[in-house]
Design a protein around this motif. Structure first.
Motif, PDB file in Angstrom:
ATOM      1  N   VAL A 211       9.464   5.758   5.152  1.00  0.00           N
ATOM      2  CA  VAL A 211       9.768   6.710   4.075  1.00  0.00           C
ATOM      3  C   VAL A 211       9.534   5.996   2.746  1.00  0.00           C
ATOM      4  O   VAL A 211       9.915   4.837   2.598  1.00  0.00           O
ATOM      5  CB  VAL A 211      11.248   7.160   4.150  1.00  0.00           C
ATOM      6  N   ALA A 212       8.914   6.683   1.799  1.00  0.00           N
ATOM      7  CA  ALA A 212       8.755   6.086   0.471  1.00  0.00           C
ATOM      8  C   ALA A 212       8.861   7.161  -0.590  1.00  0.00           C
ATOM      9  O   ALA A 212       8.551   8.321  -0.339  1.00  0.00           O
ATOM     10  CB  ALA A 212       7.407   5.387   0.336  1.00  0.00           C
ATOM     11  N   TYR A 213       9.340   6.763  -1.753  1.00  0.00           N
ATOM     12  CA  TYR A 213       9.175   7.630  -2.903  1.00  0.00           C
ATOM     13  C   TYR A 213       8.498   6.862  -4.028  1.00  0.00           C
ATOM     14  O   TYR A 213       8.610   5.648  -4.100  1.00  0.00           O
ATOM     15  CB  TYR A 213      10.479   8.280  -3.361  1.00  0.00           C
ATOM     16  N   ASP A 214       7.823   7.571  -4.832  1.00  0.00           N
ATOM     17  CA  ASP A 214       6.841   7.255  -5.870  1.00  0.00           C
ATOM     18  C   ASP A 214       5.548   6.860  -5.163  1.00  0.00           C
ATOM     19  O   ASP A 214       5.550   6.314  -4.061  1.00  0.00           O
ATOM     20  CB  ASP A 214       7.326   6.280  -6.952  1.00  0.00           C
ATOM     21  N   LEU A 215       4.442   7.176  -5.825  1.00  0.00           N
ATOM     22  CA  LEU A 215       3.151   7.023  -5.152  1.00  0.00           C
ATOM     23  C   LEU A 215       2.741   5.563  -5.040  1.00  0.00           C
ATOM     24  O   LEU A 215       1.941   5.198  -4.174  1.00  0.00           O
ATOM     25  CB  LEU A 215       2.078   7.842  -5.884  1.00  0.00           C
ATOM     26  N   GLY A 216       3.297   4.695  -5.895  1.00  0.00           N
ATOM     27  CA  GLY A 216       2.998   3.274  -5.775  1.00  0.00           C
ATOM     28  C   GLY A 216       3.520   2.733  -4.447  1.00  0.00           C
ATOM     29  O   GLY A 216       2.792   2.073  -3.698  1.00  0.00           O
ATOM     30  N   HIS A 217       4.788   3.020  -4.137  1.00  0.00           N
ATOM     31  CA  HIS A 217       5.328   2.583  -2.849  1.00  0.00           C
ATOM     32  C   HIS A 217       4.659   3.352  -1.706  1.00  0.00           C
ATOM     33  O   HIS A 217       4.487   2.820  -0.611  1.00  0.00           O
ATOM     34  CB  HIS A 217       6.852   2.751  -2.819  1.00  0.00           C
ATOM     35  N   GLY A 218       4.292   4.595  -1.975  1.00  0.00           N
ATOM     36  CA  GLY A 218       3.538   5.359  -0.971  1.00  0.00           C
ATOM     37  C   GLY A 218       2.227   4.667  -0.643  1.00  0.00           C
ATOM     38  O   GLY A 218       1.835   4.563   0.527  1.00  0.00           O
ATOM     39  N   ASN A 219       1.556   4.154  -1.680  1.00  0.00           N
ATOM     40  CA  ASN A 219       0.281   3.462  -1.444  1.00  0.00           C
ATOM     41  C   ASN A 219       0.462   2.247  -0.538  1.00  0.00           C
ATOM     42  O   ASN A 219      -0.420   1.918   0.260  1.00  0.00           O
ATOM     43  CB  ASN A 219      -0.323   3.019  -2.780  1.00  0.00           C
ATOM     44  N   THR A 220       1.602   1.559  -0.684  1.00  0.00           N
ATOM     45  CA  THR A 220       1.854   0.392   0.179  1.00  0.00           C
ATOM     46  C   THR A 220       1.835   0.819   1.647  1.00  0.00           C
ATOM     47  O   THR A 220       1.217   0.170   2.503  1.00  0.00           O
ATOM     48  CB  THR A 220       3.230  -0.228  -0.170  1.00  0.00           C
ATOM     49  N   ILE A 221       2.500   1.937   1.930  1.00  0.00           N
ATOM     50  CA  ILE A 221       2.534   2.425   3.318  1.00  0.00           C
ATOM     51  C   ILE A 221       1.146   2.891   3.755  1.00  0.00           C
ATOM     52  O   ILE A 221       0.685   2.571   4.862  1.00  0.00           O
ATOM     53  CB  ILE A 221       3.565   3.574   3.445  1.00  0.00           C
ATOM     54  N   LEU A 222       0.478   3.640   2.880  1.00  0.00           N
ATOM     55  CA  LEU A 222      -0.843   4.164   3.256  1.00  0.00           C
ATOM     56  C   LEU A 222      -1.817   3.016   3.512  1.00  0.00           C
ATOM     57  O   LEU A 222      -2.630   3.064   4.438  1.00  0.00           O
ATOM     58  CB  LEU A 222      -1.369   5.078   2.138  1.00  0.00           C
ATOM     59  N   GLN A 223      -1.714   1.949   2.701  1.00  0.00           N
ATOM     60  CA  GLN A 223      -2.609   0.803   2.904  1.00  0.00           C
ATOM     61  C   GLN A 223      -2.324   0.140   4.253  1.00  0.00           C
ATOM     62  O   GLN A 223      -3.248  -0.249   4.968  1.00  0.00           O
ATOM     63  CB  GLN A 223      -2.423  -0.198   1.756  1.00  0.00           C
ATOM     64  N   ARG A 224      -1.031   0.035   4.594  1.00  0.00           N
ATOM     65  CA  ARG A 224      -0.696  -0.580   5.899  1.00  0.00           C
ATOM     66  C   ARG A 224      -1.287   0.242   7.044  1.00  0.00           C
ATOM     67  O   ARG A 224      -1.772  -0.300   8.034  1.00  0.00           O
ATOM     68  CB  ARG A 224       0.832  -0.652   6.079  1.00  0.00           C
TER      69      ARG A 224
ATOM     70  N   GLU B 226      -6.266  12.435  -0.781  1.00  0.00           N
ATOM     71  CA  GLU B 226      -7.628  12.965  -0.893  1.00  0.00           C
ATOM     72  C   GLU B 226      -8.518  12.067  -1.767  1.00  0.00           C
ATOM     73  O   GLU B 226      -9.697  11.901  -1.485  1.00  0.00           O
ATOM     74  CB  GLU B 226      -7.594  14.384  -1.462  1.00  0.00           C
ATOM     75  N   HIS B 227      -7.941  11.496  -2.819  1.00  0.00           N
ATOM     76  CA  HIS B 227      -8.724  10.631  -3.709  1.00  0.00           C
ATOM     77  C   HIS B 227      -8.822   9.207  -3.184  1.00  0.00           C
ATOM     78  O   HIS B 227      -9.897   8.631  -3.130  1.00  0.00           O
ATOM     79  CB  HIS B 227      -8.065  10.551  -5.092  1.00  0.00           C
ATOM     80  N   GLN B 228      -7.675   8.622  -2.836  1.00  0.00           N
ATOM     81  CA  GLN B 228      -7.634   7.177  -2.616  1.00  0.00           C
ATOM     82  C   GLN B 228      -7.702   6.753  -1.154  1.00  0.00           C
ATOM     83  O   GLN B 228      -8.051   5.624  -0.856  1.00  0.00           O
ATOM     84  CB  GLN B 228      -6.359   6.592  -3.251  1.00  0.00           C
ATOM     85  N   PHE B 229      -7.289   7.642  -0.232  1.00  0.00           N
ATOM     86  CA  PHE B 229      -7.267   7.268   1.193  1.00  0.00           C
ATOM     87  C   PHE B 229      -7.900   8.363   2.048  1.00  0.00           C
ATOM     88  O   PHE B 229      -7.269   8.872   2.984  1.00  0.00           O
ATOM     89  CB  PHE B 229      -5.820   7.011   1.661  1.00  0.00           C
ATOM     90  N   PRO B 230      -9.151   8.757   1.751  1.00  0.00           N
ATOM     91  CA  PRO B 230      -9.746   9.878   2.499  1.00  0.00           C
ATOM     92  C   PRO B 230      -9.832   9.621   4.002  1.00  0.00           C
ATOM     93  O   PRO B 230      -9.819  10.576   4.793  1.00  0.00           O
ATOM     94  CB  PRO B 230     -11.130  10.041   1.862  1.00  0.00           C
ATOM     95  N   ASP B 231      -9.890   8.335   4.403  1.00  0.00           N
ATOM     96  CA  ASP B 231      -9.949   8.047   5.844  1.00  0.00           C
ATOM     97  C   ASP B 231      -8.686   8.508   6.560  1.00  0.00           C
ATOM     98  O   ASP B 231      -8.670   8.659   7.789  1.00  0.00           O
ATOM     99  CB  ASP B 231     -10.097   6.534   6.090  1.00  0.00           C
TER     100      ASP B 231
END
Ligand code: SF4
Length: 577
Positions: free
Chosen positions: A474-487, A316-321
């Motif tokens: 699959v990812a755990y911790d939001l930092g690695h989650g961000n990598t997937i979301l950015q991709r 909601e904050h970082q990847f609203p798209d």
């Protein structure tokens, strides 16, 4: 003089620690070498999965040819040398450092609030009260977050919370501001915590050694509800909490204590006790139907599983798209809570507000999720740490002496898929156990998906069953989650299904657990969950009789009108600060 060794060499280096020889790989820190020998030196700010910054200065050691003491957690060994870890000079330095750290929190007027590491170390170093006086005035306590409470007066500026929030989670809700004696941990731009992008994952409270960051305590709300005779009070307890309780009460982590927990919760007044695994299965089943529907329409793929409230807030904050990619489902706790409230209020002809659902969970973000205005399935959330306090203060029972009491009917069935959902990759595995059967119309024989069962924080896989192939991540911790979301945002992938859990290893390493999730503890907990899955008779969400009871009595059919009304929600774009 020592012989210099080529940095590129992989040859082991011979060093001595307190005159004991040890061979280490180039680049090993002195702290790691010390542990290799089975020795220990005090540390406050060195945790295996966070970068060491040498902030606390307690692990200082003498290194041959170095003019000053060196921090063992950051000093890397690149040549043969000798190290001393407990000379009188070092002990003096440690005592002085500890006194200075204690002085930093002399303005703390609150009784001790949590983690004992700091107090234990002071005690071990022989310090009862520092010689110095605090120079600053006390800071106000930040109670703005529904999940986490920040008392700056207890902070020693070790920086672990900042590292957990920034380096690991890439949330950056808090930072280290100022210099020297004016240095302070603060929410970004000097705001209150709830005015930042804090996801309420609670990892700051797990790593904080002084109790400056702690969970908001809701144990008194539980006691008040239990004391209200007009209320029916239901506990829903996660399997990860059971494992944490086993350890907290001095039992083997593999000890099966859920029956004993049901016993003690009944003793202190809960009317009913259920397992959170039923909610996990409900989410897996509903999400499998949602995935099938999105695959057929080709819209909003990949589907991002929405079971983690901290991940939802991060999107909601970082990847609203990417909001349209989130599953429409609430979290499993909220889903099951709404079902329980609906079922018992109808059955007992009582208002839903008289049915109180208490979620007992490793998840600190559940406290934040509870007060999202559009999600009203859970009334009170307490974590593993709060349950420990509640049981110690309110029950007086020794857990290991209690007999087992079963979960209450009609939602009393544990499933392997539900248990697995507490570990990273497990929710996806539970969804796939349903999805592939929905697609093929036949019974899935091979139900374990090894490609999802690794402890690495980021995994991608291609999974094929019969004619159906899914690209998953699959990812755990939001930092690695961000990598997937950015991709996904950059259109670099063609995933169909994505699972991201905010905490190390998934909910087993949740922000409400007693210990920070290290690679070793994550591995142990994951193996425990895999074993439990194998041992249970029910291993697929749709084979869980409790889930079938829910459809029979409340929802009527998966993904139907009742599911939409009770289990689904919408998410909102939130600002960046
Ligand atoms: Fe909560 Fe689990 Fe997400 Fe951690 S990973 S915030 S415990 S749902």
């Amino acid at each position: 003089m020592f012989e210099r060794v080529d940095m590129a060499s992989n040859e082991q280096i011979s060093i001595t620690i307190n005159d004991q020889p040890v061979e280490v790989d180039p680049g090993t820190t002195i702290l790691e070498a010390v542990k290799q020998l089975g020795l220990s030196i005090p540390t406050l700010c060195a945790l295996p999965t966070l970068p060491s910054n040498g902030a606390c200065r307690l692990c200082m050691v003498e290194v041959e040819d170095e003019p000053y003491l060196q921090a063992a957690c950051t000093y890397r060994i690149n040549h043969p040398t000798s190290v001393a870890t407990h000379t009188p000079h070092i002990l003096d330095s440690r005592r002085m450092t500890m006194e200075l750290l204690m002085t930093r929190c002399l303005n703390n007027k609150e009784p001790y609030t949590g983690d004992e590491r700091f107090q234990q170390l002071a005690y071990e170093l022989g310090i009862r009260h520092p010689r110095f006086t605090a120079s600053d005035t006390s800071a106000p306590i930040d109670n703005s977050s529904p999940a986490v409470r920040f008392n700056a007066n207890a902070c020693i500026q070790c920086g672990l919370c900042v590292s957990a929030c920034g380096d690991m989670q890439q949330v950056y809700a808090i930072s280290m501001n100022g210099k020297g004696v004016h240095q302070q941990v603060q929410p970004g731009l000097n705001r209150l915590l709830n005015e930042t992008e804090c996801t309420a994952c609670g990892q700051c409270s797990v790593v904080c050694p002084t109790g400056a960051f702690v969970e908001q305590d809701h144990t008194s709300d539980v006691l008040n509800a239990l004391g209200d005779r007009d209320k029916m009070v239901i506990a829903v307890i996660s399997p990860s909490v059971s494992s944490a309780m086993a350890l907290e009460f001095g039992m083997d982590s593999k000890a099966e204590v859920s029956g004993k927990l049901v016993h003690v919760l009944k003793q202190i007044g809960f009317d009913m006790v259920f397992s959170a695994t039923v909610g996990h299965d409900l989410l897996a089943l509903e999400t499998a139907f949602e995935l099938r529907s999105r695959m057929e329409s080709g819209q909003n793929l990949p589907l991002i599983i929405s079971s983690c409230p901290a991940l939802v807030k991060q999107v909601e904050h970082q990847f609203p798209d990417l909001l349209p990619h989130l599953s429409a489902n609430r979290s499993p706790a909220q889903m099951f809570g709404r079902v329980l409230k609906t079922y018992y209020s109808e059955r007992l002809e009582r208002d839903a507000s008289e049915v109180i659902v208490v979620q007992i969970t490793p998840c600190l973000a559940g406290k934040y999720e509870r007060q999202r205005h559009e999600l009203e399935g859970v009334d009170i959330v307490i974590t593993s740490r709060e349950l420990t306090r509640l049981l110690r203060s309110a029950s007086g029972y020794a857990l290991h002496t209690l007999s087992d009491v079963p979960f209450d009917t009609p939602f009393n069935d544990l499933s392997g898929s539900g248990v697995l959902s507490e570990v990273s990759g497990g929710t996806m595995e539970a969804i796939l156990r349903t999805f592939f059967e929905l697609k093929s119309g036949t019974e899935l024989q091979q139900i374990e998906f090894d490609a999802l069962r690794h402890v690495q924080p980021l995994r991608e896989a291609e999974i094929t069953v019969d004619d159906e192939t899914l690209q998953v991540a699959v990812a755990y911790d939001l930092g690695h989650g961000n990598t997937i979301l950015q991709r996904i945002q950059d259109d670099q992938t063609a995933y169909h299904l994505v699972e991201i859990m905010a905490c190390p290893g998934g909910c087993v390493g949740g922000g409400g657990q007693p210990e920070f999730g290290t690679p070793e503890s994550i591995q142990t907990m994951a193996e425990l969950m895999y074993e439990m899955d194998q041992e249970l008779d029910i291993r697929k969400p749709r084979k869980n009789p409790s889930v079938n009871q829910i459809y029979e009595n409340v929802l009527k059919m998966p993904s139907g009108a009742q599911s939409q009304a009770l289990l689904q929600t919408t998410f909102t774009e939130r600002g960046r600060y």
